[in-house]
Each structure stands twice: as structure tokens, then as C-alpha cells.
Design an enzyme around this catalytic site. Structure first.
Site, PDB file in Angstrom:
ATOM      1  N   LYS A 129       0.889  -1.182   0.000  1.00 30.90           N
ATOM      2  CA  LYS A 129       0.000   0.000   0.000  1.00 30.90           C
ATOM      3  C   LYS A 129       0.913   1.215   0.000  1.00 30.90           C
ATOM      4  O   LYS A 129       1.616   1.494   0.956  1.00 30.90           O
ATOM      5  CB  LYS A 129      -0.891  -0.026   1.245  1.00 30.90           C
TER       6      LYS A 129
ATOM      7  N   GLU B 174       8.292   0.278  11.982  1.00 33.17           N
ATOM      8  CA  GLU B 174       9.386   1.248  11.823  1.00 33.17           C
ATOM      9  C   GLU B 174       8.763   2.626  11.939  1.00 33.17           C
ATOM     10  O   GLU B 174       8.144   3.114  10.997  1.00 33.17           O
ATOM     11  CB  GLU B 174      10.053   1.073  10.445  1.00 33.17           C
TER      12      GLU B 174
ATOM     13  N   CYS C 257      13.059   9.813   9.145  1.00 39.25           N
ATOM     14  CA  CYS C 257      12.738   9.269  10.474  1.00 39.25           C
ATOM     15  C   CYS C 257      13.952   9.328  11.392  1.00 39.25           C
ATOM     16  O   CYS C 257      13.819   9.554  12.588  1.00 39.25           O
ATOM     17  CB  CYS C 257      12.234   7.841  10.337  1.00 39.25           C
TER      18      CYS C 257
ATOM     19  N   GLU D  13       8.521  14.858  17.254  1.00 39.42           N
ATOM     20  CA  GLU D  13       9.118  14.804  15.920  1.00 39.42           C
ATOM     21  C   GLU D  13       8.530  15.935  15.066  1.00 39.42           C
ATOM     22  O   GLU D  13       7.320  16.026  14.915  1.00 39.42           O
ATOM     23  CB  GLU D  13       8.776  13.445  15.289  1.00 39.42           C
TER      24      GLU D  13
END
Ligand code: NAD
Length: 481
Positions: free
Chosen positions: A176, A251, A285, A385
């Protein structure tokens, strides 16, 4: 370059329209339409999972001699490299990244297929001594149908990372892709056809997360799911998978810190900072989003970081062809506005924007390269973040304070230490709570090195040989003789 105006999903070896209609993919540098893509609904996901299951049940991949399967996987990487110019240009347009960065991503994606293609024939079981009356051994079998849900920040590399490992271990994959930049993932479908993988081995669908993504994560007929993305969605995906007793690899995000010791080579550190927080406009990330600077080097780092941020030439990625001090747009206005809001909050909390902190005064999803100092560990800017070109610099007096701050967030993806003293580096690296620690070079390592999180950065490892264990299950065969 001419980009075809409409792209389709790829199910069971064929291109198909989507049950949820079409989605416009736009260039974040100016809002212009790049192309439309078919949007999958839950019924399309059903069809893709059924195709993957049929391919897996046929045994065609698992019956192959691993070296032959590995060659097919490697050939997919060759296909990607052979089309690198058109892929990189399309990626630059759909994701906003400088063209030279897009080229790095294309090469990185191809490298995954080379690496895992080479590993295919190395998955050996072992024999376990049980005395004279038994022969016992283990074999690795593919899980079967591997579901893979992909984020937008490195769409090509993230697909390549899980698809190459999944195929090399004999799984059939349903992917996806991200809604914001799904176009270039289509080249993996092209590659699968070009190298002659059987229908159903690779299925690639774009769809909304809440619809196609949720349908895939919670599908009763997948055997394994690899999710790369935010913590919030990761929890939803793992919860859905748990409902079917399906293992998940997560992750997720990070708030990674570089600790800079008084004896660090500051020129070298500045090079790491340039890549660590401004590559891909900080939408990484494992970005170096915090710098924990010893007071002896703090002021120099603040000054040089500010000069570095101001030296970057920011504008449309497709026009930035040569590797250099350039930065592109963020992925969308929404992401840019979120990052700008976090910058405003930082100033309200008492941090100082040494440079940047605002959107650029031009069209497109651009944020100024931003450096904050006077950041304290409890501030939101030091905890959340940002996922943008924003670095927070914190001042410390000693190593223990630095380590405590580095470990003082919910995340634990990567960390870094900059020092000329190997003892100090090793001692610090051992105490940092993260899945990977860089010493004297941010992003050191490669496809060969295991990567993944501690804490809310997730669990399981991608990259390296270790990742292959996510895609296989161990079978023990015990023979009474
Ligand atoms: P996201 O969580 O919003 O989306 C990731 C993917 O999940 C997309 O394909 C999305 O459509 C899908 N999705 C959304 N809702 C879903 C649901 N309910 N069920 C199933 N799927 C769903 O993340 P994003 O904004 O695309 O990516 C940014 C995040 O990804 C950041 O937090 C970043 O740190 C993280 N990331 C981590 C790594 C890593 O390797 N650790 C790599 C890249 C990005």
C-alpha cells in the site's frame, strides 16, 4: 519530461482502476498537478491479497532454487537503475525533493534489490544434535503473504526495503503506497513484469490509509505486516494485525540526538548536520533533530549551524539538479504548517530561533531551514518529531547530562556521538537507548546494517541480514531413526 496523466494499481500482474476512484498527485513546489492515480478500496485489497495467496500457494517462488530467485530480485534493481532518470524526475516532482536527492533515492532503492537478491541463497537452517536415534534440523519457510504499508518521505526506498527482502525469502507481497507520492512505486510493478516474476508475486496499490491501509493491515489472509510510518498509525496497524495473530514490524518515528563532545572535529560534525537535518528537508525518520552540545563547543555550533541553514538554496526540487547546498519543498502544505506551528510553539516556550522558523514567502510547501537554541529538554520542540528542516540545540555540562537528555524522549530510533576519544564514544554509544548509534558520521552504515527502534520508534529490524528473519518462520523437523 512527459509524465503519463493517469497511473493505475497493479494486481495479479495487471494494471487496474481503483474502486475508490482517482487521486490527484500534486507537486508541493507549486501545487501543480503531476498526474492522477487509481485509488484502491477494500475490495481491491481483497483481490490483491487473493492474488498474492494464489501465487504463494502455487509454490512457484518457494520451489525455485534460491540463487535463481535471488537473480530475479537483483534484476529488479537493474531495471530500476536502467530507468533512473525518468524515475528520479517523477519522484522529484511528486515529492518535492531536489532532483539530485531523488537520484540518490533511486540508487538506494536499487541497492536493496542487489543486497537482498544476493542474500536469497544464504538463508540456511541448522541441525540440532539429539543423540543417535534422531536427526533434527530447522528450515526457514516464507510467511506467505507479506503486507507492506509505506510512508511518503522515501516512497521508493521504503518499498524497496521490504519488497526486496520479502521476495528474496519467497513471499508474495501486497504493497500500500503513500497517498501523497505514489507514482514512482509503479516502477516496481514494471520491474516485476520485466524480470518475469509470476502474477500475484508483487501487487502495488495506492489508497487512503483509513480505507485501503486499514483493510490491508486487518486482512484475515495476510501472514505478516511491515509498517513504516507514524506512531499513531503504527499502533492501529499492530492492533489490527494482532486481531488476526499476524506478526508486525513497526518502523516508526524518532527524535534522534547527536551528542557533540568538547574534543569533536567540528568541521566533520557540520557535514553530518548538513545531511542529518536538511537532507529531504528534514523529513527523515532518523533525522538529527536534536544536537546536544557540550558547553565548550555550543556557541561555535550555534553560529555555524545558523550559517549552514542560511547557505541553503531553497526552491523547486526539479530545478536543483546538482548535488550541493540546496533544499526542496516539504511534502505538503499540511506538513509545512504543522512544522511551522511547532516552531511558533518553541518560541512561545522560550527557545530562540537563531535562523528560520517560518514558511518561505513564495508559493509551495517551503519552510525555512531552521535552527533553535536555548532549547530545554522539556520543551515540545525537544520532544516531538517535527519531520521538517528544524534542529534544536541543547547545551550541557557533561557526558552524563548529555546521555540523560538523549534518552529523555519516548523515541529511540538512532543516536550519535562526535568525539575523537574512542573510549568516550564507545562508553556513550552503549548508554544511548536507540537501535543504531553513529559515531563521527550521521547516517553511517548502509543497507547491510540492521535498523529499527527502541521505545516508541517501533520494533523489529529492517535492513541487514537480520531483517530477513521478519519474513520467514522457522520449522523444526525431528526425525526418529
Ligand atoms: P503515516 O503513519 O501517516 O502513514 C504511513 C502509511 O500508513 C501511509 O501509507 C498511510 O496511508 C497508511 N495509513 C494511514 N492510516 C492507516 C490505518 N489506519 N491503517 C493502515 N494504514 C494506514 O506516516 P507518514 O506521515 O506517511 O510518514 C511519516 C512518519 O513515518 C514519520 O513519523 C516518520 O518518522 C516515519 N518513518 C519511519 C521510518 C523508519 O524506518 N523508522 C522511515 C520513514 C518514515
Amino acid at each position: 519530461m512527459n509524465i503519463k496523466p493517469f497511473w493505475q494499481n497493479f494486481i495479479n500482474g495487471r494494471y487496474v482502476d481503483g474502486g475508490a476512484g482517482r487521486l490527484a498527485v500534486t507537486n508541493p513546489a507549486d501545487g501543480s498537478l503531476v498526474a492522477e492515480i487509481a485509488l484502491a478500496d477494500a475490495a481491491d485489497i481483497d483481490r490483491a491479497v487473493a492474488a498474492a495467496r494464489a501465487c504463494q500457494k502455487s509454490g512457484v517462488l518457494s520451489a525455485m532454487r534460491p540463487v535463481e530467485l535471488g537473480r530475479l530480485v537483483r534484476a529488479m534493481g537493474d531495471y530500476i537503475l536502467a530507468h533512473k532518470d525518468e524515475i528520479a524526475a517523477t519522484l522529484s516532482l511528486e515529492a518535492g525533493k531536489p532532483l539530485w536527492e531523488a537520484h540518490i533515492e533511486v540508487a538506494g532503492a536499487a541497492r536493496y534489490f542487489e543486497y537482498y537478491g544476493n542474500q536469497a541463497e544464504t538463508m540456511e537452517g541448522k541441525s540440532i544434535p539429539l543423540g543417535a536415534k534422531y536427526l533434527d534440523f530447522t528450515i526457514y519457510e516464507p510467511y506467505g503473504v507479506s503486507a507492506q504499508i509505506i510512508p511518503w518521505n522515501f516512497p521508493l526506498e521504503m518499498v524497496a526495503r521490504s519488497l526486496s527482502a520479502g521476495l528474496a525469502t519467497g513471499n508474495c507481497c501486497v504493497i500500500k503506497t503513500p497517498e501523497l507520492d505514489p507514482l514512482t512505486s509503479t516502477y516496481f510493478a514494471e520491474a516485476a513484469m520485466a524480470v518475469g516474476l509470476p502474477d500475484g508475486a508483487v501487487n502495488i496499490l495506492c489508497g487512503y490509509g483509513h480505507e485501503a491501509g486499514a483493510a490491508l493491515a486487518g486482512h484475515p489472509d495476510i501472514n505478516q505486516v511491515v509498517f513504516t510510518g507514524s506512531v499513531k498509525t503504527g499502533i492501529a496497524v499492530a492492533t489490527a494485525a494482532a486481531g488476526n495473530v499476524v506478526p508486525a514490524v513497526l518502523e516508526l518515528g524518532g527524535k534522534s540526538a547527536a551528542i557533540v563532545m568538547p574534543d569533536a572535529d567540528i568541521d566533520n560534525f557540520m557535514e553530518s548536520l548538513r545531511w542529518g537535518i536538511f537532507f529531504n528537508a528534514g523529513q527523515v525518520c532518523s533525522a538529527m533533530s536534536r544536537v546536544i552540545a557540550h558547553e565548550a563547543v555550543h556557541d561555535e555550533i550555534v553560529e555555524r549551524a545558523s550559517a549552514l541553514a542560511q547557505s541553503l538554496d531553497v526552491g523547486p526540487g526539479i530545478e536543483r539538479t546538482e548535488m550541493g547546498a540546496t533544499m526542496g519543498a516539504m511534502i505538503s502544505d499540511g506538513q509545512r504548517d504543522r512544522a511551522e506551528g511547532l516552531c511558533r510553539g518553541a518560541v512561545d516556550d522560550g527557545a530562540r530561533a537563531v535562523t528560520g522558523g517560518h514558511r518561505l514567502n513564495r508559493e509551495g510547501s517551503f519552510l525555512e531551514p531552521t535552527v533553535f537554541d536555548r532549547v530545554t529538554p522539556d520543551m515540545t520542540i525537544a520532544q516531538e518529531e517535527v519531520f521538517g528542516p528544524v534542529v534544536s540545540i541543547l547545551k550541557v555540562k557533561d557526558d552524563q547530562e548529555a546521555i540523560a537528555i538523549a534518552n529523555g524522549t519516548d523515541y529511540g530510533l538512532v543516536g550519535g556521538v562526535f568525539t575523537r576519544d574512542l573510549d568516550r564514544a564507545t562508553h556513550t554509544a552503549r548508554q544511548i537507548r536507540s537501535g543504531q548509534v553513529f559515531v563521527n558520521e550521521w547516517f553511517a552504515g548502509g543497507v547491510e546494517t540492521p535498523f529499527g527502534g527502541y521505545g516508541k520508534s517501533g520494533y523489529g529490524r529492517e535492513k541487514g541480514r537480520e531483517a530477513l528473519l521478519n519474513y520467514v518462520q522457522t520449522k523444526n523437523i525431528a526425525i526418529k531413526m
